[in-house]
Design a protein around this motif. Structure first.
Motif, PDB file in Angstrom:
ATOM      1  N   PRO A   1       0.820  -1.216   0.000  1.00  0.00           N
ATOM      2  CA  PRO A   1       0.000   0.000   0.000  1.00  0.00           C
ATOM      3  C   PRO A   1       0.857   1.270   0.000  1.00  0.00           C
ATOM      4  N   ASP A   2       0.296   2.362  -0.546  1.00  0.00           N
ATOM      5  CA  ASP A   2       0.947   3.669  -0.416  1.00  0.00           C
ATOM      6  C   ASP A   2       1.109   3.956   1.075  1.00  0.00           C
ATOM      7  N   GLY A   3       2.287   4.484   1.458  1.00  0.00           N
ATOM      8  CA  GLY A   3       2.541   4.782   2.863  1.00  0.00           C
ATOM      9  C   GLY A   3       3.152   3.619   3.626  1.00  0.00           C
ATOM     10  N   SER A   4       3.410   2.506   2.916  1.00  0.00           N
ATOM     11  CA  SER A   4       3.997   1.332   3.577  1.00  0.00           C
ATOM     12  C   SER A   4       5.505   1.481   3.754  1.00  0.00           C
ATOM     13  N   GLY A   5       6.091   2.513   3.124  1.00  0.00           N
ATOM     14  CA  GLY A   5       7.538   2.725   3.219  1.00  0.00           C
ATOM     15  C   GLY A   5       8.312   2.015   2.129  1.00  0.00           C
ATOM     16  N   ARG A   6       7.627   1.616   1.048  1.00  0.00           N
ATOM     17  CA  ARG A   6       8.307   0.861  -0.015  1.00  0.00           C
ATOM     18  C   ARG A   6       9.468   1.631  -0.604  1.00  0.00           C
ATOM     19  N   LYS A   7       9.282   2.937  -0.824  1.00  0.00           N
ATOM     20  CA  LYS A   7      10.336   3.741  -1.458  1.00  0.00           C
ATOM     21  C   LYS A   7      11.586   3.796  -0.582  1.00  0.00           C
TER      22      LYS A   7
ATOM     23  N   ALA B   1      13.183   0.327  -0.456  1.00  0.00           N
ATOM     24  CA  ALA B   1      13.734  -0.025  -1.773  1.00  0.00           C
ATOM     25  C   ALA B   1      15.056   0.694  -2.021  1.00  0.00           C
ATOM     26  N   GLU B   2      15.106   1.979  -1.683  1.00  0.00           N
ATOM     27  CA  GLU B   2      16.344   2.735  -1.905  1.00  0.00           C
ATOM     28  C   GLU B   2      17.478   2.226  -1.026  1.00  0.00           C
TER      29      GLU B   2
ATOM     30  N   LEU C   1       8.432  -8.269  -3.274  1.00  0.00           N
ATOM     31  CA  LEU C   1       8.579  -8.045  -1.844  1.00  0.00           C
ATOM     32  C   LEU C   1       7.443  -7.128  -1.403  1.00  0.00           C
ATOM     33  N   PHE C   2       6.551  -7.651  -0.591  1.00  0.00           N
ATOM     34  CA  PHE C   2       5.377  -6.899  -0.158  1.00  0.00           C
ATOM     35  C   PHE C   2       5.680  -6.237   1.182  1.00  0.00           C
ATOM     36  N   LEU C   3       5.560  -4.900   1.226  1.00  0.00           N
ATOM     37  CA  LEU C   3       5.763  -4.158   2.470  1.00  0.00           C
ATOM     38  C   LEU C   3       4.431  -3.615   2.947  1.00  0.00           C
ATOM     39  N   TYR C   4       4.231  -3.627   4.258  1.00  0.00           N
ATOM     40  CA  TYR C   4       2.963  -3.140   4.776  1.00  0.00           C
ATOM     41  C   TYR C   4       3.110  -2.603   6.197  1.00  0.00           C
ATOM     42  N   ALA C   5       2.140  -1.798   6.566  1.00  0.00           N
ATOM     43  CA  ALA C   5       1.970  -1.296   7.926  1.00  0.00           C
ATOM     44  C   ALA C   5       0.468  -1.152   8.122  1.00  0.00           C
ATOM     45  N   ASP C   6       0.033  -0.993   9.369  1.00  0.00           N
ATOM     46  CA  ASP C   6      -1.404  -0.873   9.595  1.00  0.00           C
ATOM     47  C   ASP C   6      -1.925   0.447   9.020  1.00  0.00           C
ATOM     48  N   ARG C   7      -3.221   0.512   8.823  1.00  0.00           N
ATOM     49  CA  ARG C   7      -3.879   1.654   8.176  1.00  0.00           C
ATOM     50  C   ARG C   7      -3.563   2.979   8.881  1.00  0.00           C
ATOM     51  N   ARG C   8      -3.585   2.994  10.207  1.00  0.00           N
ATOM     52  CA  ARG C   8      -3.335   4.230  10.950  1.00  0.00           C
ATOM     53  C   ARG C   8      -1.906   4.739  10.719  1.00  0.00           C
ATOM     54  N   THR C   9      -0.945   3.825  10.727  1.00  0.00           N
ATOM     55  CA  THR C   9       0.458   4.197  10.494  1.00  0.00           C
ATOM     56  C   THR C   9       0.639   4.759   9.086  1.00  0.00           C
TER      57      THR C   9
ATOM     58  N   TYR D   1       7.828  -1.249  10.168  1.00  0.00           N
ATOM     59  CA  TYR D   1       7.709  -0.176  11.157  1.00  0.00           C
ATOM     60  C   TYR D   1       9.070   0.416  11.497  1.00  0.00           C
ATOM     61  N   ASP D   2      10.140  -0.299  11.124  1.00  0.00           N
ATOM     62  CA  ASP D   2      11.500   0.144  11.426  1.00  0.00           C
ATOM     63  C   ASP D   2      12.350  -0.052  10.175  1.00  0.00           C
ATOM     64  N   LEU D   3      12.754   1.065   9.552  1.00  0.00           N
ATOM     65  CA  LEU D   3      13.483   1.026   8.280  1.00  0.00           C
ATOM     66  C   LEU D   3      14.715   0.131   8.351  1.00  0.00           C
ATOM     67  N   GLY D   4      15.530   0.294   9.391  1.00  0.00           N
ATOM     68  CA  GLY D   4      16.759  -0.485   9.524  1.00  0.00           C
ATOM     69  C   GLY D   4      16.490  -1.981   9.618  1.00  0.00           C
ATOM     70  N   GLN D   5      15.518  -2.345  10.439  1.00  0.00           N
ATOM     71  CA  GLN D   5      15.187  -3.762  10.629  1.00  0.00           C
ATOM     72  C   GLN D   5      14.624  -4.377   9.347  1.00  0.00           C
ATOM     73  N   THR D   6      13.720  -3.661   8.691  1.00  0.00           N
ATOM     74  CA  THR D   6      13.115  -4.181   7.461  1.00  0.00           C
ATOM     75  C   THR D   6      14.172  -4.323   6.373  1.00  0.00           C
ATOM     76  N   THR D   7      15.045  -3.337   6.252  1.00  0.00           N
ATOM     77  CA  THR D   7      16.122  -3.397   5.256  1.00  0.00           C
ATOM     78  C   THR D   7      17.024  -4.605   5.521  1.00  0.00           C
ATOM     79  N   TYR D   8      17.345  -4.825   6.784  1.00  0.00           N
ATOM     80  CA  TYR D   8      18.183  -5.965   7.184  1.00  0.00           C
ATOM     81  C   TYR D   8      17.514  -7.286   6.799  1.00  0.00           C
ATOM     82  N   GLU D   9      16.225  -7.422   7.110  1.00  0.00           N
ATOM     83  CA  GLU D   9      15.493  -8.658   6.806  1.00  0.00           C
ATOM     84  C   GLU D   9      15.435  -8.911   5.294  1.00  0.00           C
ATOM     85  N   ILE D  10      15.181  -7.861   4.528  1.00  0.00           N
ATOM     86  CA  ILE D  10      15.089  -8.019   3.071  1.00  0.00           C
ATOM     87  C   ILE D  10      16.457  -8.338   2.477  1.00  0.00           C
TER      88      ILE D  10
END
Length: 195
Positions: free
Chosen positions: A16-22, A25-26, A123-131, A170-179
Protein backbone atom coordinates in the motif's frame (compact mmCIF):
# COMPACT_ATOMS: atom_id res chain seq x y z
CA UNK A 1 15.86 -7.62 -27.51
CA UNK A 2 17.94 -8.59 -24.48
CA UNK A 3 18.15 -12.31 -23.72
CA UNK A 4 17.69 -12.77 -19.96
CA UNK A 5 20.39 -14.73 -18.16
CA UNK A 6 19.78 -17.26 -15.37
CA UNK A 7 21.14 -14.93 -12.70
CA UNK A 8 19.16 -11.83 -13.78
CA UNK A 9 16.72 -10.64 -11.13
CA UNK A 10 13.92 -8.08 -11.11
CA UNK A 11 13.07 -7.05 -7.55
CA UNK A 12 9.64 -5.47 -7.16
CA UNK A 13 8.77 -3.57 -3.98
CA UNK A 14 5.01 -3.45 -3.61
CA UNK A 15 2.38 -2.79 -0.98
CA UNK A 16 0.00 0.00 0.00
CA UNK A 17 0.95 3.67 -0.42
CA UNK A 18 2.54 4.78 2.86
CA UNK A 19 4.00 1.33 3.58
CA UNK A 20 7.54 2.72 3.22
CA UNK A 21 8.31 0.86 -0.01
CA UNK A 22 10.34 3.74 -1.46
CA UNK A 23 12.59 4.21 1.61
CA UNK A 24 13.21 0.48 1.98
CA UNK A 25 13.73 -0.03 -1.77
CA UNK A 26 16.34 2.74 -1.90
CA UNK A 27 18.20 1.36 1.13
CA UNK A 28 18.20 -2.21 -0.25
CA UNK A 29 19.11 -0.95 -3.72
CA UNK A 30 22.16 0.84 -2.32
CA UNK A 31 23.20 -2.24 -0.33
CA UNK A 32 23.27 -4.41 -3.46
CA UNK A 33 24.28 -1.72 -5.96
CA UNK A 34 21.03 -2.22 -7.89
CA UNK A 35 19.68 0.31 -10.37
CA UNK A 36 16.13 1.56 -10.02
CA UNK A 37 13.86 1.44 -13.06
CA UNK A 38 11.86 4.65 -12.98
CA UNK A 39 8.19 4.73 -13.99
CA UNK A 40 6.61 7.36 -16.19
CA UNK A 41 3.58 9.13 -14.72
CA UNK A 42 1.09 11.78 -15.79
CA UNK A 43 0.36 13.19 -12.33
CA UNK A 44 2.21 16.22 -10.89
CA UNK A 45 5.04 15.64 -8.38
CA UNK A 46 4.06 15.33 -4.73
CA UNK A 47 5.98 17.18 -1.99
CA UNK A 48 9.59 16.00 -2.00
CA UNK A 49 9.42 14.10 -5.29
CA UNK A 50 12.09 14.78 -7.91
CA UNK A 51 11.65 14.35 -11.66
CA UNK A 52 13.96 11.65 -13.02
CA UNK A 53 14.61 10.29 -9.55
CA UNK A 54 11.19 9.30 -8.21
CA UNK A 55 9.30 9.26 -11.51
CA UNK A 56 9.52 10.68 -15.01
CA UNK A 57 6.70 13.25 -14.81
CA UNK A 58 5.24 13.73 -18.29
CA UNK A 59 2.09 15.11 -19.89
CA UNK A 60 -0.91 12.98 -20.85
CA UNK A 61 -0.08 13.72 -24.49
CA UNK A 62 3.53 12.52 -24.19
CA UNK A 63 2.33 9.42 -22.35
CA UNK A 64 -0.23 8.60 -25.05
CA UNK A 65 2.45 8.98 -27.73
CA UNK A 66 4.78 6.57 -25.90
CA UNK A 67 1.88 4.16 -25.47
CA UNK A 68 1.02 4.32 -29.18
CA UNK A 69 4.66 3.50 -29.92
CA UNK A 70 4.31 0.38 -27.70
CA UNK A 71 7.07 1.58 -25.38
CA UNK A 72 5.37 0.46 -22.17
CA UNK A 73 5.54 -3.10 -20.84
CA UNK A 74 3.08 -2.12 -18.19
CA UNK A 75 0.57 0.71 -18.12
CA UNK A 76 -2.07 1.29 -15.46
CA UNK A 77 -4.52 4.05 -14.67
CA UNK A 78 -4.93 5.08 -11.04
CA UNK A 79 -7.25 7.92 -10.04
CA UNK A 80 -7.19 9.38 -13.56
CA UNK A 81 -3.39 9.30 -13.91
CA UNK A 82 -1.33 6.87 -15.95
CA UNK A 83 1.75 4.99 -14.75
CA UNK A 84 4.01 3.02 -17.09
CA UNK A 85 7.28 1.12 -17.20
CA UNK A 86 9.32 0.92 -20.39
CA UNK A 87 10.59 -2.53 -21.27
CA UNK A 88 13.72 -0.96 -22.72
CA UNK A 89 14.61 0.54 -19.31
CA UNK A 90 14.36 -2.85 -17.61
CA UNK A 91 16.34 -4.69 -20.26
CA UNK A 92 19.13 -2.09 -20.56
CA UNK A 93 19.61 -2.12 -16.78
CA UNK A 94 19.60 -5.92 -16.65
CA UNK A 95 22.17 -6.02 -19.45
CA UNK A 96 24.45 -3.63 -17.56
CA UNK A 97 23.87 -4.80 -13.97
CA UNK A 98 22.10 -8.18 -13.96
CA UNK A 99 19.63 -6.89 -11.41
CA UNK A 100 17.12 -4.03 -11.16
CA UNK A 101 14.45 -2.90 -8.74
CA UNK A 102 11.09 -1.22 -9.17
CA UNK A 103 8.48 0.25 -6.86
CA UNK A 104 4.98 -0.64 -8.08
CA UNK A 105 1.40 -1.26 -7.08
CA UNK A 106 -0.04 -4.78 -7.31
CA UNK A 107 -1.24 -4.36 -10.92
CA UNK A 108 2.23 -3.51 -12.19
CA UNK A 109 3.85 -6.22 -10.09
CA UNK A 110 1.43 -8.78 -11.53
CA UNK A 111 2.14 -7.72 -15.12
CA UNK A 112 5.92 -8.02 -14.63
CA UNK A 113 5.48 -11.45 -13.02
CA UNK A 114 3.49 -12.63 -16.05
CA UNK A 115 6.13 -11.31 -18.47
CA UNK A 116 9.34 -12.32 -16.66
CA UNK A 117 8.18 -15.24 -14.49
CA UNK A 118 10.61 -16.44 -11.84
CA UNK A 119 13.06 -13.61 -12.62
CA UNK A 120 10.64 -11.36 -10.67
CA UNK A 121 10.79 -11.42 -6.87
CA UNK A 122 7.92 -9.48 -5.30
CA UNK A 123 8.58 -8.05 -1.84
CA UNK A 124 5.38 -6.90 -0.16
CA UNK A 125 5.76 -4.16 2.47
CA UNK A 126 2.96 -3.14 4.78
CA UNK A 127 1.97 -1.30 7.93
CA UNK A 128 -1.40 -0.87 9.60
CA UNK A 129 -3.88 1.65 8.18
CA UNK A 130 -3.34 4.23 10.95
CA UNK A 131 0.46 4.20 10.49
CA UNK A 132 0.09 4.56 6.73
CA UNK A 133 -2.22 7.55 7.21
CA UNK A 134 0.18 9.20 9.69
CA UNK A 135 3.15 8.73 7.33
CA UNK A 136 1.25 10.33 4.45
CA UNK A 137 0.24 13.31 6.61
CA UNK A 138 3.89 13.81 7.63
CA UNK A 139 4.82 13.89 3.93
CA UNK A 140 2.39 16.79 3.52
CA UNK A 141 0.09 15.02 1.06
CA UNK A 142 -3.29 16.61 0.37
CA UNK A 143 -6.23 15.12 2.25
CA UNK A 144 -7.90 13.96 -0.97
CA UNK A 145 -4.70 12.12 -1.99
CA UNK A 146 -4.51 10.42 1.41
CA UNK A 147 -8.19 9.48 1.17
CA UNK A 148 -7.64 8.01 -2.32
CA UNK A 149 -4.66 5.98 -1.08
CA UNK A 150 -6.60 4.68 1.91
CA UNK A 151 -9.40 3.75 -0.50
CA UNK A 152 -6.93 1.37 -2.24
CA UNK A 153 -5.46 0.05 1.05
CA UNK A 154 -7.55 -3.13 1.36
CA UNK A 155 -7.10 -4.06 -2.31
CA UNK A 156 -3.32 -3.61 -2.04
CA UNK A 157 -3.23 -5.61 1.23
CA UNK A 158 -5.11 -8.41 -0.53
CA UNK A 159 -2.08 -8.89 -2.82
CA UNK A 160 0.19 -9.84 0.08
CA UNK A 161 -0.43 -13.59 -0.28
CA UNK A 162 0.52 -13.52 -3.98
CA UNK A 163 4.03 -12.18 -3.33
CA UNK A 164 7.15 -14.24 -2.74
CA UNK A 165 7.87 -12.45 0.55
CA UNK A 166 6.06 -10.04 2.89
CA UNK A 167 7.58 -7.71 5.50
CA UNK A 168 5.89 -5.65 8.15
CA UNK A 169 7.59 -2.25 7.99
CA UNK A 170 7.71 -0.18 11.16
CA UNK A 171 11.50 0.14 11.43
CA UNK A 172 13.48 1.03 8.28
CA UNK A 173 16.76 -0.49 9.52
CA UNK A 174 15.19 -3.76 10.63
CA UNK A 175 13.11 -4.18 7.46
CA UNK A 176 16.12 -3.40 5.26
CA UNK A 177 18.18 -5.96 7.18
CA UNK A 178 15.49 -8.66 6.81
CA UNK A 179 15.09 -8.02 3.07
CA UNK A 180 18.85 -7.95 2.48
CA UNK A 181 19.18 -11.36 4.14
CA UNK A 182 16.28 -12.72 2.08
CA UNK A 183 17.74 -11.44 -1.20
CA UNK A 184 21.19 -12.93 -0.48
CA UNK A 185 19.60 -16.34 -1.11
CA UNK A 186 18.51 -15.26 -4.61
CA UNK A 187 21.70 -13.47 -5.57
CA UNK A 188 24.09 -16.21 -4.41
CA UNK A 189 27.00 -13.87 -4.89
CA UNK A 190 29.55 -16.69 -4.69
CA UNK A 191 30.49 -15.86 -1.11
CA UNK A 192 33.04 -18.64 -0.63
CA UNK A 193 34.61 -19.57 2.70
CA UNK A 194 38.31 -20.02 1.87
CA UNK A 195 39.35 -21.62 5.19
Amino acid sequence: MYELKDRDKIIVFTGPDGSGRKSVAEAVGQTFGMEKVISFVTRPPRPGEVNGQDYHFITHEAYREMEQNSEFLESVEISGNFYGIRGLDIEENLYQNGCVYLIMNHEGANILKKIYGDKVIRLFLYADRRTVEERERKLGLAEEVIAAHLGHYDVEMGYRGSCEHAFENYDLGQTTYEITNTLEIYFQRDLIDKD
